[in-house]
Write an enzyme that holds these catalytic residues in place. Sequence first.
Site, PDB file in Angstrom:
ATOM      1  CB  SER A   1      33.158 -17.528 -26.590  1.00  0.00           C
ATOM      2  OG  SER A   1      31.812 -18.057 -27.579  1.00  0.00           O
TER       3      SER A   1
ATOM      4  NE  ARG B   1       7.866 -18.823 -25.115  1.00  0.00           N
ATOM      5  CZ  ARG B   1       9.010 -19.153 -24.211  1.00  0.00           C
ATOM      6  NH1 ARG B   1      10.047 -18.770 -24.983  1.00  0.00           N
ATOM      7  NH2 ARG B   1       9.497 -20.995 -24.581  1.00  0.00           N
TER       8      ARG B   1
ATOM      9  CG  MET C   1      20.576 -20.685 -24.220  1.00  0.00           C
ATOM     10  SD  MET C   1      21.037 -21.184 -26.394  1.00  0.00           S
ATOM     11  CE  MET C   1      20.166 -22.844 -25.852  1.00  0.00           C
ATOM     12  NE  ARG C   2      12.837 -15.612 -22.575  1.00  0.00           N
ATOM     13  CZ  ARG C   2      11.980 -16.452 -22.151  1.00  0.00           C
ATOM     14  NH1 ARG C   2      12.020 -18.242 -21.083  1.00  0.00           N
ATOM     15  NH2 ARG C   2      10.464 -16.547 -22.222  1.00  0.00           N
TER      16      ARG C   2
ATOM     17  CG  LEU D   1      13.425 -14.053 -29.093  1.00  0.00           C
ATOM     18  CD1 LEU D   1      13.875 -12.913 -29.953  1.00  0.00           C
ATOM     19  CD2 LEU D   1      13.022 -12.901 -27.548  1.00  0.00           C
TER      20      LEU D   1
ATOM     21  CG  HIS E   1      20.954 -22.389 -35.649  1.00  0.00           C
ATOM     22  ND1 HIS E   1      20.985 -23.030 -34.741  1.00  0.00           N
ATOM     23  CD2 HIS E   1      21.254 -23.737 -36.213  1.00  0.00           C
ATOM     24  CE1 HIS E   1      20.485 -24.444 -34.512  1.00  0.00           C
ATOM     25  NE2 HIS E   1      20.373 -24.698 -35.411  1.00  0.00           N
TER      26      HIS E   1
ATOM     27  CB  THR F   1      11.847 -14.908 -39.186  1.00  0.00           C
ATOM     28  OG1 THR F   1      11.951 -16.191 -39.545  1.00  0.00           O
ATOM     29  CG2 THR F   1      12.331 -14.590 -40.525  1.00  0.00           C
TER      30      THR F   1
ATOM     31  CG  LEU G   1      13.961 -22.093 -33.410  1.00  0.00           C
ATOM     32  CD1 LEU G   1      13.132 -21.332 -32.213  1.00  0.00           C
ATOM     33  CD2 LEU G   1      13.086 -22.874 -32.414  1.00  0.00           C
TER      34      LEU G   1
END
Length: 218
Positions: free
Chosen positions: A13, A65, A90-91, A93, A109, A141, A144
Site C-alpha cells: 500500500s 544473506r 521484510m528483510r 540487509l 517504520h 543504516t 536496524l
Amino acid sequence: MKRIAVLLSGRGSNFEALLACTAVGDFPGEIVVVGANRTDARGIETARQAGIATFCLAHRDYPQREEFDRALRETLEPYRPDLVVLAGFMRILTPGFVDFYAGRMLNIHPSLLPAFPGLHTHERALAEGVRIHGCTVHFVTADLDHGPIVIQAAVPVLPGDGVDELASRVLRVEHRIYPQAVRWFCEGRLSLNEGRVALAPSAWPRSAMPELVVPQGA
Ligand code: GRF
C-alpha cells in the site's frame, strides 16, 4: 527526474501511495522498478498492472544473506536507481548492501522511532499504553530501524483501540509522509550532516508549491 526503485514483500500500500503521487504532474521522480523477495507479494501484481518493470528474488534460494544481497544489488543496478525505497521489505540487509546505497535508501517504520524498533510495533504501543503513536521515514543504516530521521507523523491512540484500528490510523499517515519524503529526496533537498537530516528550503515560491497528492482512500 530521479530514478526510484521500490522493494517490498507484501501488500504494497505504501508503494501504491507513492505510485499515485509520482503519476501526477510534476513529481520529480519515476518508479523504474519494483522488486520483491516473495513471488506472492501483492505489490508486484500492482506494479505489473501499472506497466512497471518487476522482479522477484526468493530469499529462500540464497542460503547466505550476503549472497541474496549481492543478487539483489546485481538485479537493481541495471535500472540505475538514484533512490531505493523500502516499502514493507521484510528483510534485514547486510552492511555491504546498506553501505552501497548509503544516503540513497529510505525506509518507513510504523512507530515514532526511536520508540519500538523491530516488529509488532502497534501491539507494543498498545501494551505500553502510549497516548501518541505514528510512523517514521528514515535513511537506512546498518543499525536496524535507527537511521537518520527524515519525517515523522503522529496519531492519537484512542480509548478502545485494537491493533487493527491503530494500524490503519498509522497507515493513513504513512501514505502521506512517505511520498513527501521521496519528493524531498528527488528535489535534492535532503542532506545528511553528522547523522542528522537537513531539509533545504524549496526553490518554489510557497504559492507555487505543488500540493502533495494523496491517493483516494488514504
Ligand atoms: C507498513 O506498515 C510499513 O510501515 C512497514 O511495513 C508495512 C508495509 O505495508 N515497514 P504495505 O506493504 O506498504 O501496505
